[in-house]
Design a protein around this motif. Structure first.
Motif, PDB file in Angstrom:
ATOM      1  N   LYS A  88     -24.085  -7.137 -60.365  1.00  0.00           N
ATOM      2  CA  LYS A  88     -24.808  -5.953 -60.834  1.00  0.00           C
ATOM      3  C   LYS A  88     -25.209  -5.070 -59.653  1.00  0.00           C
ATOM      4  CE  LYS A  88     -28.614  -4.482 -63.813  1.00  0.00           C
ATOM      5  NZ  LYS A  88     -29.711  -4.926 -64.727  1.00  0.00           N
ATOM      6  N   VAL A  89     -25.609  -5.704 -58.563  1.00  0.00           N
ATOM      7  CA  VAL A  89     -25.960  -4.942 -57.355  1.00  0.00           C
ATOM      8  C   VAL A  89     -24.738  -4.163 -56.860  1.00  0.00           C
ATOM      9  CG1 VAL A  89     -26.678  -5.114 -54.944  1.00  0.00           C
ATOM     10  CG2 VAL A  89     -27.776  -6.549 -56.678  1.00  0.00           C
ATOM     11  N   LYS A  90     -23.584  -4.817 -56.858  1.00  0.00           N
ATOM     12  CA  LYS A  90     -22.365  -4.153 -56.381  1.00  0.00           C
ATOM     13  C   LYS A  90     -21.954  -3.026 -57.326  1.00  0.00           C
ATOM     14  CE  LYS A  90     -20.885  -8.306 -53.957  1.00  0.00           C
ATOM     15  NZ  LYS A  90     -20.017  -9.491 -53.931  1.00  0.00           N
ATOM     16  N   ILE A  91     -22.141  -3.236 -58.629  1.00  0.00           N
ATOM     17  CA  ILE A  91     -21.848  -2.160 -59.583  1.00  0.00           C
ATOM     18  C   ILE A  91     -22.771  -0.979 -59.308  1.00  0.00           C
ATOM     19  CG2 ILE A  91     -21.942  -1.480 -62.020  1.00  0.00           C
ATOM     20  CD1 ILE A  91     -21.151  -4.416 -62.687  1.00  0.00           C
ATOM     21  N   GLY A  92     -24.043  -1.282 -59.055  1.00  0.00           N
ATOM     22  CA  GLY A  92     -24.979  -0.220 -58.702  1.00  0.00           C
ATOM     23  C   GLY A  92     -24.532   0.535 -57.467  1.00  0.00           C
ATOM     24  N   SER A  93     -24.001  -0.182 -56.498  1.00  0.00           N
ATOM     25  CA  SER A  93     -23.526   0.458 -55.265  1.00  0.00           C
ATOM     26  C   SER A  93     -22.377   1.421 -55.545  1.00  0.00           C
ATOM     27  CB  SER A  93     -23.078  -0.605 -54.262  1.00  0.00           C
ATOM     28  OG  SER A  93     -24.170  -1.394 -53.840  1.00  0.00           O
ATOM     29  N   PHE A 123     -13.354  -2.996 -62.044  1.00  0.00           N
ATOM     30  CA  PHE A 123     -13.114  -4.430 -61.881  1.00  0.00           C
ATOM     31  C   PHE A 123     -14.415  -5.235 -61.847  1.00  0.00           C
ATOM     32  CE2 PHE A 123      -9.100  -2.667 -60.294  1.00  0.00           C
ATOM     33  CZ  PHE A 123      -8.206  -3.416 -61.050  1.00  0.00           C
ATOM     34  N   LEU A 124     -15.442  -4.689 -61.208  1.00  0.00           N
ATOM     35  CA  LEU A 124     -16.710  -5.407 -61.124  1.00  0.00           C
ATOM     36  C   LEU A 124     -17.367  -5.533 -62.501  1.00  0.00           C
ATOM     37  CD1 LEU A 124     -18.093  -3.841 -57.828  1.00  0.00           C
ATOM     38  CD2 LEU A 124     -17.299  -6.195 -58.144  1.00  0.00           C
ATOM     39  N   GLU A 125     -17.210  -4.508 -63.334  1.00  0.00           N
ATOM     40  CA  GLU A 125     -17.771  -4.579 -64.683  1.00  0.00           C
ATOM     41  C   GLU A 125     -17.032  -5.606 -65.533  1.00  0.00           C
ATOM     42  OE1 GLU A 125     -17.734  -0.523 -66.040  1.00  0.00           O
ATOM     43  OE2 GLU A 125     -19.794  -0.173 -65.361  1.00  0.00           O
ATOM     44  N   LYS A 126     -15.735  -5.749 -65.324  1.00  0.00           N
ATOM     45  CA  LYS A 126     -14.979  -6.794 -66.022  1.00  0.00           C
ATOM     46  C   LYS A 126     -15.541  -8.168 -65.663  1.00  0.00           C
ATOM     47  CE  LYS A 126     -10.367  -4.629 -66.380  1.00  0.00           C
ATOM     48  NZ  LYS A 126     -10.012  -4.973 -67.775  1.00  0.00           N
ATOM     49  N   GLU A 168     -36.351 -12.198 -54.249  1.00  0.00           N
ATOM     50  CA  GLU A 168     -35.725 -12.813 -53.086  1.00  0.00           C
ATOM     51  C   GLU A 168     -34.233 -12.531 -52.996  1.00  0.00           C
ATOM     52  OE1 GLU A 168     -37.811 -14.523 -50.889  1.00  0.00           O
ATOM     53  OE2 GLU A 168     -39.261 -13.624 -52.270  1.00  0.00           O
ATOM     54  N   ASN A 169     -33.720 -11.693 -53.885  1.00  0.00           N
ATOM     55  CA  ASN A 169     -32.279 -11.404 -53.886  1.00  0.00           C
ATOM     56  C   ASN A 169     -31.907 -10.648 -52.618  1.00  0.00           C
ATOM     57  OD1 ASN A 169     -29.729  -9.800 -54.423  1.00  0.00           O
ATOM     58  ND2 ASN A 169     -29.824 -10.973 -56.314  1.00  0.00           N
ATOM     59  N   ARG A 170     -31.162 -11.306 -51.742  1.00  0.00           N
ATOM     60  CA  ARG A 170     -30.833 -10.729 -50.433  1.00  0.00           C
ATOM     61  C   ARG A 170     -30.022  -9.452 -50.557  1.00  0.00           C
ATOM     62  NH1 ARG A 170     -26.660 -10.189 -47.002  1.00  0.00           N
ATOM     63  NH2 ARG A 170     -27.204 -10.023 -44.780  1.00  0.00           N
ATOM     64  N   LEU A 171     -28.962  -9.490 -51.362  1.00  0.00           N
ATOM     65  CA  LEU A 171     -28.065  -8.343 -51.438  1.00  0.00           C
ATOM     66  C   LEU A 171     -28.791  -7.111 -51.974  1.00  0.00           C
ATOM     67  CD1 LEU A 171     -25.201  -7.298 -51.018  1.00  0.00           C
ATOM     68  CD2 LEU A 171     -24.657  -8.002 -53.353  1.00  0.00           C
ATOM     69  N   ALA A 172     -29.634  -7.299 -52.983  1.00  0.00           N
ATOM     70  CA  ALA A 172     -30.371  -6.169 -53.554  1.00  0.00           C
ATOM     71  C   ALA A 172     -31.290  -5.550 -52.507  1.00  0.00           C
ATOM     72  CB  ALA A 172     -31.174  -6.619 -54.773  1.00  0.00           C
ATOM     73  N   ASN A 173     -32.037  -6.386 -51.790  1.00  0.00           N
ATOM     74  CA  ASN A 173     -32.954  -5.877 -50.772  1.00  0.00           C
ATOM     75  C   ASN A 173     -32.207  -5.234 -49.605  1.00  0.00           C
ATOM     76  OD1 ASN A 173     -35.768  -6.479 -51.605  1.00  0.00           O
ATOM     77  ND2 ASN A 173     -35.020  -8.575 -51.701  1.00  0.00           N
TER      78      ASN A 173
END
Length: 264
Positions: A172-177, A157-160, A201-206
């Motif tokens: 993209k961060v969530k797909i990586g997760s 679903f995230l890739e869609k 500065e991307n909070r979610l990635a860090n």
């Protein structure tokens, strides 16, 4: 972050603070804090079938029993959900159902109903909702097979959603997760690093890279990530908590304590 996660982290913080009150000669913090902070799981127990989803095949979620009245209300809401033909109505029933499932730590069931909405009403918002709910389920899963299955569903679903909105790098961060929680952790970490390198500065990635550093025992790297987040936002309580975990795990108890106290 939902109420259940907040409660689990809150419990972890209280347990951590309790360690400071114990005699140092008997305190052993290794692994226990990380397990509480990043997992927060309890042993599963049996539960009744109420939502049409076979939880017996995935015994990874600690079940809290609903009262008879709550069970009845849940069943009624599920019936109304299934009959709803309008997206707005279906989402309204979903939110009520979701509340019951989150109360009982049934995150796989939340995802199942989010998927039904995304399938009936395929659009960006609903794909993201389903993907995030399946990712939540993967985070709480204990068995590797269940974790991988839920992560794969999340990725679908995230890739869609990402294909439609590639500028949304948090997707993209969530797909990586999903890869980290699934079968190819390094592929996921590399995806998240790409985002962090392009968007420092991307909070979610860090945040995710910091959490993964904790899970792999790289506490010094975790400290760097969380200190960076706190420079961006000194009130970021998740960064405060995980920084406290890193400091505690590196035997810097006095430095860790203020962070836990602030989060409490």
């Amino acid at each position: 972050m939902n109420k259940a996660q907040i409660g689990l982290i809150g419990l972890g913080i209280l347990m951590v603070l309790g360690l400071f009150a114990l005699p140092k000669s008997v305190v052993s913090t290794r692994n226990s804090v990380v397990e509480i902070g990043s997992e927060g799981k309890a042993k599963p127990e049996e539960h009744s079938e109420n939502d049409g989803h076979d939880h017996s095949k995935n015994p990874d979620f600690h079940q809290v029993s609903l009262s008879e009245a709550e069970q009845k209300t849940l069943s009624e809401q599920i019936g109304l959900f299934e009959k709803a033909k309008i997206e707005k109505e279906k989402k309204a029933f979903f939110e009520k159902i979701k509340g019951f499932f989150e109360k009982t730590n049934r995150y796989d069931s939340v995802a199942v109903y989010a998927e039904k909405i995304a399938t009936q009403f395929p659009n960006l918002e609903n794909w993201v909702q389903a993907g995030e709910n399946y990712l939540e389920g993967a985070k709480f899963a204990v068995e590797p097979a269940a974790r991988q299955s839920l992560a794969q569903k999340a990725r679908l679903f995230l890739e869609k959603a990402f294909a439609e909105k590639p500028e949304k790098t948090d997707l993209k961060v969530k797909i990586g997760s999903t890869y980290v929680f699934g079968e190819n952790p390094m592929q996921g970490i590399m995806m998240i690093r790409e985002v962090a390198e392009k968007e420092p500065e991307n909070r979610l990635a860090n945040l995710q890279l910091g959490i993964f550093a904790i899970q792999s025992g790289q506490f010094a790297k975790g400290i760097e990530r969380f200190e960076k987040l706190l420079k961006q936002d000194s009130e970021d309580w998740e960064a405060q908590f995980y920084l406290g975990v890193c400091l505690l795990e590196t035997q810097k108890n006095a430095e860790a304590k203020p962070y836990f106290e602030k989060v409490v």
